[in-house]
Design an enzyme around this catalytic site. Sequence first.
Site, PDB file in Angstrom:
ATOM      1  N   MET A 160       0.834  -1.211   0.000  1.00  0.00           N
ATOM      2  CA  MET A 160       0.000   0.000   0.000  1.00  0.00           C
ATOM      3  C   MET A 160       0.867   1.259   0.000  1.00  0.00           C
ATOM      4  O   MET A 160       0.518   2.260  -0.622  1.00  0.00           O
ATOM      5  CB  MET A 160      -0.960   0.009   1.195  1.00  0.00           C
ATOM      6  CG  MET A 160      -1.998  -1.102   1.145  1.00  0.00           C
ATOM      7  SD  MET A 160      -2.844  -1.259  -0.449  1.00  0.00           S
ATOM      8  CE  MET A 160      -3.623   0.304  -0.602  1.00  0.00           C
ATOM      9  N   ASP A 218      -1.292  17.979 -11.218  1.00  0.00           N
ATOM     10  CA  ASP A 218      -1.480  19.304 -10.631  1.00  0.00           C
ATOM     11  C   ASP A 218      -0.532  20.337 -11.228  1.00  0.00           C
ATOM     12  O   ASP A 218      -0.933  21.451 -11.546  1.00  0.00           O
ATOM     13  CB  ASP A 218      -1.287  19.244  -9.113  1.00  0.00           C
ATOM     14  CG  ASP A 218      -1.434  20.619  -8.479  1.00  0.00           C
ATOM     15  OD1 ASP A 218      -2.491  21.254  -8.683  1.00  0.00           O
ATOM     16  OD2 ASP A 218      -0.488  21.061  -7.802  1.00  0.00           O
TER      17      ASP A 218
END
Length: 134
Positions: free
Chosen positions: A87, A102
Site C-alpha cells: 500500500m 497538478d
Amino acid sequence: REATAEGLVRCSAQAIDALRSHAPKGDVLTTARIAGIMAAKRTAELIPMCHPLPLDHVDVRCDIEDDGPAVGILATVRTHGRTGIEMEALTAVAVAALTVVDMLKAVDRWMSIETIRLLRKAGGRHGTLERPTG
C-alpha cells in the site's frame, strides 16, 4: 519486506515540452518524487485500517517515457516491519502521479493517470511475488 509499484501519466506533447522547460509551477519531476516519498510515509493516515509502518527505504523515480507523451513513475519501499508494504508503494505512485497532473494542468487539462499497479513484493509469508507478464 519490499514492494515495487508503477504508474503512468498520459499527457500531451505540449505538457512534456513544458515539463522539460520547467513548467510554471517549477520542477515537476523532482516535486512529484518528493510528494511520492512523503505520501509513502503517510499511507496509514490516508487509508483506513492500514497499519503505520517504519519505513527503511523509499525510492520514487519519475521519468519522461519514450513511447508517447507520458511520465512513468516507479516506487520501491522497504521495511523490516511484519506486515505488507504494497500500500505504501502504491500510494507513493498515486500521489506522485497526482502531483504531475497538478503541476501541468494549466498546459493539459485532459491528462490521465493510468496503470497504477503492484509489480513485485518480497519478504512476506508468500515469499517473492512478481506480476505475471503478458
